[in-house]
Design a protein around this motif. Sequence first.
Motif, mmCIF file in Angstrom:
data_model
loop_
_atom_site.group_PDB
_atom_site.id
_atom_site.type_symbol
_atom_site.label_atom_id
_atom_site.label_comp_id
_atom_site.label_asym_id
_atom_site.label_seq_id
_atom_site.Cartn_x
_atom_site.Cartn_y
_atom_site.Cartn_z
ATOM 1 N N ILE A 57 -152.775 -46.004 9.565
ATOM 2 C CA ILE A 57 -153.086 -47.580 9.281
ATOM 3 C C ILE A 57 -152.277 -47.961 8.085
ATOM 4 O O ILE A 57 -151.881 -49.279 8.021
ATOM 5 C CB ILE A 57 -154.611 -47.598 9.075
ATOM 6 C CG1 ILE A 57 -155.133 -47.093 10.434
ATOM 7 C CG2 ILE A 57 -154.972 -48.890 8.737
ATOM 8 C CD1 ILE A 57 -154.966 -48.124 11.533
ATOM 9 N N GLU A 58 -152.262 -47.304 6.997
ATOM 10 C CA GLU A 58 -151.498 -47.730 5.625
ATOM 11 C C GLU A 58 -150.097 -47.902 6.139
ATOM 12 O O GLU A 58 -149.354 -48.717 5.418
ATOM 13 C CB GLU A 58 -151.678 -46.815 4.873
ATOM 14 C CG GLU A 58 -153.248 -46.655 4.306
ATOM 15 C CD GLU A 58 -153.466 -45.821 2.953
ATOM 16 O OE1 GLU A 58 -152.513 -44.985 2.725
ATOM 17 O OE2 GLU A 58 -154.385 -46.104 2.374
ATOM 18 N N ALA A 59 -149.307 -47.128 6.925
ATOM 19 C CA ALA A 59 -148.158 -47.246 7.326
ATOM 20 C C ALA A 59 -147.771 -48.511 7.900
ATOM 21 O O ALA A 59 -146.610 -49.147 7.984
ATOM 22 C CB ALA A 59 -147.227 -45.885 8.178
ATOM 23 N N HIS A 60 -148.900 -49.183 8.759
ATOM 24 C CA HIS A 60 -148.793 -50.580 9.448
ATOM 25 C C HIS A 60 -149.034 -51.532 8.167
ATOM 26 O O HIS A 60 -149.354 -52.813 8.675
ATOM 27 C CB HIS A 60 -149.621 -50.535 10.441
ATOM 28 C CG HIS A 60 -149.260 -49.893 11.711
ATOM 29 N ND1 HIS A 60 -149.366 -48.489 11.855
ATOM 30 C CD2 HIS A 60 -148.728 -50.288 12.952
ATOM 31 C CE1 HIS A 60 -149.115 -48.360 13.125
ATOM 32 N NE2 HIS A 60 -148.674 -49.265 13.666
ATOM 33 N N ASP A 61 -149.336 -51.247 7.007
ATOM 34 C CA ASP A 61 -149.629 -52.126 6.000
ATOM 35 C C ASP A 61 -150.971 -52.716 6.067
ATOM 36 O O ASP A 61 -151.195 -53.996 6.059
ATOM 37 C CB ASP A 61 -148.518 -53.447 5.659
ATOM 38 C CG ASP A 61 -147.528 -52.566 4.960
ATOM 39 O OD1 ASP A 61 -147.572 -51.584 4.347
ATOM 40 O OD2 ASP A 61 -146.175 -53.278 5.400
ATOM 41 N N GLU A 110 -146.172 -39.989 4.835
ATOM 42 C CA GLU A 110 -146.106 -39.994 3.377
ATOM 43 C C GLU A 110 -144.911 -40.615 2.861
ATOM 44 O O GLU A 110 -144.603 -40.817 1.886
ATOM 45 C CB GLU A 110 -146.538 -38.896 2.526
ATOM 46 C CG GLU A 110 -148.265 -38.712 2.671
ATOM 47 C CD GLU A 110 -148.793 -37.567 2.105
ATOM 48 O OE1 GLU A 110 -150.107 -37.528 1.725
ATOM 49 O OE2 GLU A 110 -148.006 -36.634 1.776
ATOM 50 N N THR A 111 -143.689 -39.682 3.160
ATOM 51 C CA THR A 111 -142.387 -40.094 2.867
ATOM 52 C C THR A 111 -141.597 -40.980 3.628
ATOM 53 O O THR A 111 -140.445 -41.254 3.369
ATOM 54 C CB THR A 111 -141.736 -38.590 2.931
ATOM 55 O OG1 THR A 111 -141.690 -38.254 4.413
ATOM 56 C CG2 THR A 111 -142.064 -37.620 2.101
ATOM 57 N N GLN A 112 -142.436 -41.759 4.564
ATOM 58 C CA GLN A 112 -141.934 -42.912 5.516
ATOM 59 C C GLN A 112 -140.623 -42.158 6.275
ATOM 60 O O GLN A 112 -139.616 -42.951 6.750
ATOM 61 C CB GLN A 112 -141.477 -43.992 4.515
ATOM 62 C CG GLN A 112 -142.820 -44.529 3.867
ATOM 63 C CD GLN A 112 -142.308 -45.717 2.836
ATOM 64 O OE1 GLN A 112 -141.164 -46.181 2.774
ATOM 65 N NE2 GLN A 112 -143.125 -46.619 2.768
ATOM 66 N N ASP A 113 -140.589 -41.108 6.546
ATOM 67 C CA ASP A 113 -139.769 -40.451 7.634
ATOM 68 C C ASP A 113 -140.008 -40.839 8.865
ATOM 69 O O ASP A 113 -139.204 -40.957 9.728
ATOM 70 C CB ASP A 113 -139.232 -38.974 7.262
ATOM 71 C CG ASP A 113 -138.734 -38.598 5.820
ATOM 72 O OD1 ASP A 113 -138.282 -39.309 5.287
ATOM 73 O OD2 ASP A 113 -138.829 -37.383 5.599
ATOM 74 N N SER A 114 -141.192 -41.050 9.267
ATOM 75 C CA SER A 114 -141.489 -41.240 10.604
ATOM 76 C C SER A 114 -141.569 -42.802 10.707
ATOM 77 O O SER A 114 -142.529 -43.536 10.295
ATOM 78 C CB SER A 114 -143.050 -40.776 10.814
ATOM 79 O OG SER A 114 -143.506 -40.907 12.079
ATOM 80 N N ASP A 148 -149.812 -31.566 12.450
ATOM 81 C CA ASP A 148 -150.623 -32.505 11.928
ATOM 82 C C ASP A 148 -150.222 -32.709 10.280
ATOM 83 O O ASP A 148 -150.075 -33.604 10.026
ATOM 84 C CB ASP A 148 -151.964 -32.446 11.981
ATOM 85 C CG ASP A 148 -152.637 -32.681 13.377
ATOM 86 O OD1 ASP A 148 -152.081 -33.219 14.351
ATOM 87 O OD2 ASP A 148 -153.779 -32.452 13.676
ATOM 88 N N LEU A 149 -150.115 -31.222 9.791
ATOM 89 C CA LEU A 149 -149.427 -31.375 8.414
ATOM 90 C C LEU A 149 -148.057 -32.354 8.516
ATOM 91 O O LEU A 149 -147.698 -32.840 7.377
ATOM 92 C CB LEU A 149 -149.405 -29.997 7.923
ATOM 93 C CG LEU A 149 -150.657 -29.577 7.244
ATOM 94 C CD1 LEU A 149 -150.728 -28.058 7.141
ATOM 95 C CD2 LEU A 149 -150.988 -30.346 5.988
ATOM 96 N N ASP A 150 -147.130 -31.734 9.388
ATOM 97 C CA ASP A 150 -145.958 -32.468 9.462
ATOM 98 C C ASP A 150 -145.826 -33.885 9.634
ATOM 99 O O ASP A 150 -145.011 -34.438 9.055
ATOM 100 C CB ASP A 150 -144.987 -31.451 10.412
ATOM 101 C CG ASP A 150 -143.584 -32.226 10.621
ATOM 102 O OD1 ASP A 150 -142.851 -32.156 9.682
ATOM 103 O OD2 ASP A 150 -143.202 -32.771 11.740
ATOM 104 N N LEU A 151 -146.831 -34.290 10.585
ATOM 105 C CA LEU A 151 -146.894 -35.688 10.741
ATOM 106 C C LEU A 151 -147.635 -36.635 9.484
ATOM 107 O O LEU A 151 -146.762 -37.417 9.182
ATOM 108 C CB LEU A 151 -147.961 -36.250 11.978
ATOM 109 C CG LEU A 151 -148.175 -37.509 12.250
ATOM 110 C CD1 LEU A 151 -147.050 -38.219 12.540
ATOM 111 C CD2 LEU A 151 -149.347 -37.689 13.233
ATOM 112 N N ILE A 152 -148.485 -35.944 8.871
ATOM 113 C CA ILE A 152 -148.875 -36.554 7.467
ATOM 114 C C ILE A 152 -147.604 -36.594 6.433
ATOM 115 O O ILE A 152 -147.560 -37.669 5.612
ATOM 116 C CB ILE A 152 -149.986 -35.855 6.932
ATOM 117 C CG1 ILE A 152 -151.209 -35.994 7.793
ATOM 118 C CG2 ILE A 152 -150.219 -36.147 5.542
ATOM 119 C CD1 ILE A 152 -152.418 -35.309 7.245
#
Length: 321
Positions: A290-294, A155-159, A147-151
């Motif tokens: 959700i924020e990654a989806h703007d 955050e770094t937009q690597d996902s 979960d930490l890795d996913l966050i």
Amino acid sequence: MFYKNDLDYIFLAIFLPVVFLISFLIIQIRVEKFIYKRVKRIYDDVSLLETSSFTSRPITTDMKTLTEEIEKFAQDKKIEIDTLKIREEYRKDFLGNVSHELKTPLFTVQGYILTLLDGAMDDANVRKKYLQRASKGVERLIYIVKDLDLITKLETQDSKLELESFNIIELIQSVFDLLEMKAAKKHISLTFDMEYKDPIYVWADKEKIQQVVSNLLVNSIKYGHDKGTTEVSVENLIKNKVIVRVTDNGEGIAKEHIPRLFERFYRVDKSGSRKEGGSGLGLSIVKHIIEAHDEKIYIESVEDVGSEFSFTLEKAENRPE
């Protein structure tokens, strides 16, 4: 000219203003440079402004302007200091929380292994039971790290998001089915607010939105009252947006906790113990996805009444074939 009694008033009328003007300009330039050098030294000493700011505009000795700039600098620094204090408090809370989350399964695993090494492994039944419990502790650690890795990736937009058109009603129903047994243990019913006969297509990352819905529903079950209800609705917000609401009649959340609810490992319960499992990162992951989806996520909650989490999604222009 006076002593020679040869006064030329026209010449004097021209000469005197010229001398005055030249003298004024010389004094003005010298005073400006004098003040400028000292003001610049003050700026350089306290790093108020970059040196380039002096060369990019005319030199000014206006004290009002200088005062305004210093006041602005002081205000900016105050905001910066306040921000740093808030971040320091957040850092302390985060380190305390992550330490708590990690040490519990670590000490559990260590305890079982030490017990086995002290001689308990000679008993086959005890050995198997303790190894199974240690395995659960390791699984919890892996869950937290994932979960930490996913966050971090979000955050770094690597996902990267894999956007597609899908039926949000069908996805929510599939999550209902997955969590049916978990909800049944607390006699909580998972339901829609109405019967959705027609599909509602959205444009998003299907797998990640499924995780969002799952995390919100798991939270509502975790903190819901026995024989309670969790209701999901999907409504048109504006022309190209829908809003998904997850409403429960559970414990609710105190007003002072809501601003920090999406922080990593933040706990409403400050007792230091968790009645329920989980990594403590569920809501933080929801917010980042959700924020990654703007898009936006909202929360409304009243203690002992219930909570409502809602988030927006973009409608799909075309349905999948």
